[in-house]
Scaffold this motif. Structure first.
Motif, PDB file in Angstrom:
ATOM      1  N   ILE A 150      17.957  52.040  81.841  1.00 26.51           N
ATOM      2  CA  ILE A 150      16.128  52.384  81.192  1.00 26.51           C
ATOM      3  C   ILE A 150      16.158  53.660  80.419  1.00 26.51           C
ATOM      4  O   ILE A 150      15.568  53.909  79.464  1.00 26.51           O
ATOM      5  CB  ILE A 150      15.422  52.680  82.625  1.00 26.51           C
ATOM      6  N   GLU A 151      16.892  54.205  80.726  1.00 24.24           N
ATOM      7  CA  GLU A 151      17.304  55.785  79.566  1.00 24.24           C
ATOM      8  C   GLU A 151      17.608  55.609  77.999  1.00 24.24           C
ATOM      9  O   GLU A 151      17.100  55.390  77.257  1.00 24.24           O
ATOM     10  CB  GLU A 151      18.099  56.544  80.219  1.00 24.24           C
ATOM     11  N   LYS A 152      18.549  54.928  78.928  1.00 18.87           N
ATOM     12  CA  LYS A 152      18.939  54.368  76.830  1.00 18.87           C
ATOM     13  C   LYS A 152      18.258  53.539  76.539  1.00 18.87           C
ATOM     14  O   LYS A 152      18.157  53.466  75.189  1.00 18.87           O
ATOM     15  CB  LYS A 152      20.450  53.179  77.804  1.00 18.87           C
ATOM     16  N   VAL A 153      17.435  52.415  76.901  1.00 17.76           N
ATOM     17  CA  VAL A 153      16.194  52.322  75.814  1.00 17.76           C
ATOM     18  C   VAL A 153      14.736  52.899  75.823  1.00 17.76           C
ATOM     19  O   VAL A 153      14.402  53.062  74.406  1.00 17.76           O
ATOM     20  CB  VAL A 153      15.964  50.604  76.543  1.00 17.76           C
ATOM     21  N   ARG A 154      15.029  54.047  76.091  1.00 15.79           N
ATOM     22  CA  ARG A 154      13.513  55.011  76.427  1.00 15.79           C
ATOM     23  C   ARG A 154      14.554  56.219  74.753  1.00 15.79           C
ATOM     24  O   ARG A 154      12.774  56.259  73.960  1.00 15.79           O
ATOM     25  CB  ARG A 154      13.047  55.452  77.388  1.00 15.79           C
ATOM     26  N   GLU A 155      15.370  56.383  75.018  1.00 14.72           N
ATOM     27  CA  GLU A 155      16.456  57.301  73.762  1.00 14.72           C
ATOM     28  C   GLU A 155      15.717  56.548  72.840  1.00 14.72           C
ATOM     29  O   GLU A 155      15.264  57.237  71.555  1.00 14.72           O
ATOM     30  CB  GLU A 155      18.000  57.318  74.076  1.00 14.72           C
ATOM     31  N   GLN A 156      15.736  54.703  72.407  1.00 18.30           N
ATOM     32  CA  GLN A 156      15.626  54.481  71.463  1.00 18.30           C
ATOM     33  C   GLN A 156      14.354  54.009  70.781  1.00 18.30           C
ATOM     34  O   GLN A 156      14.417  53.406  69.520  1.00 18.30           O
ATOM     35  CB  GLN A 156      16.363  53.310  71.166  1.00 18.30           C
TER      36      GLN A 156
END
Ligand SMILES: NC(=O)c1ccc[n+]([C@@H]2O[C@H](COP(=O)([O-])OP(=O)(O)OC[C@H]3O[C@@H](n4cnc5c(N)ncnc54)[C@H](O)[C@@H]3O)[C@@H](O)[C@H]2O)c1
Length: 248
Positions: free
Chosen positions: A45-51
């Motif tokens: 989730i974090e990796k997608v929200r970061e982008q």
């Protein structure tokens, strides 16, 4: 890249591994993503929200009819629709045939094949009513190669091909395509791949047509294409993405 603008995707088994890369790619192309996994998906989730992408996760055992139905309900509650289903979840376990217990056989078939039946059952009504759907099932190039010590795994992944071919013929009239990808050994850096990446890849690379390791992003690019309107004429197919180990 906005081929998937306003689309909603469910990706099963995406807490780690290839599924994480699929979520990132689908979100980059404009889709809102729901992860369905039994494991903690906070890293994905974090990796997608970061982008800047939109993503949620729901705790789902994909071998449960009740939980896969709940997965579809929660996705519609949160995002309003279901356009893309990527049945990525998969167990992998090497064992000589004579040592595979009946329980292990059934577990493999259940996670790798029942999951496709159940998640498709859950997502199909929304796709049908929308007149658009993309069902993408992850299989393995071991089905072409007949890799040893994987009778349960290879059987389950071959079952995926039959499912895709037959269902595609039923649902094309609703604007829904159903396709499979046979993936080769991918450098996900996770067990059992972390040790395979060093040893087996060294042995495997010279056998490939393209002499580099398959990366999760290579598979994600194909998932995004099959999820997009650009692939609307492709259905019931199996695309081999393994650097050309199997010349299918
Ligand atoms: N990685 C490879 O080299 C490779 C090669 C060929 C095919 N594949 C296929 O690609 C897909 C992804 O592989 P991967 O290596 O990224 O997988 P992985 O093992 O890294 O991750 C599998 C995910 O599935 C989840 N999961 C397991 N059982 C579940 C269940 N009952 N309900 C919900 N979630 C469950 C796990 O929690 C995990 O997050 C699989 O279908 C696999 O067979 C992978």
């Amino acid at each position: 890249m906005a081929r998937l603008q306003d689309r909603v995707a469910i990706v099963t088994g995406a807490a780690v591994g290839n599924g994480q890369a699929f979520c990132q790619r689908l979100a980059r192309e404009g889709a809102r993503v729901m992860i369905a996994d039994i494991a903690d998906a906070s890293e994905a989730i974090e990796k997608v929200r970061e982008q800047g992408g939109e993503i949620e996760a729901v705790h789902v055992d994909v071998t449960s009819e009740e939980q896969t139905q709940m997965m579809a309900r929660k996705t519609i509650e949160r995002f309003g629709r279901i356009d893309i289903l990527v049945n990525n979840v998969g167990l992998y376990h090497e064992e000589p045939f004579e040592l595979i217990s009946f329980d292990e056989w059934r577990r493999m078939l259940s996670v790798n094949l029942d999951s496709l039946f159940l998640t498709t059952k859950a997502a199909l009504p929304a796709m049908k009513s929308q007149g658009f759907g993309r069902i993408i099932a992850l299989s393995s190039d071991t089905i072409w190669l007949g890799t040893p010590y994987l009778v349960h795994y290879v059987t389950s992944k071959m079952g995926v091909i039959g499912f895709v071919r037959s269902l595609a013929s039923e649902v094309g009239k609703y604007g829904i395509t159903v396709n499979a990808i046979t993936v080769g050994l991918t450098a996900t850096q996770r067990p059992p791949n972390e040790k395979l990446v060093g040893s087996i890849l060294e042995h495997l690379l010279p056998q490939q047509a393209v002499h580099r390791a398959d990366e999760p992003e290579d598979i994600a690019a194909v998932v995004a294409f099959l999820a997009s309107p650009e692939s609307s004429i492709i259905s019931g197919q199996t695309l081999n993405v393994d650097g050309g180990v199997a010349r299918h």
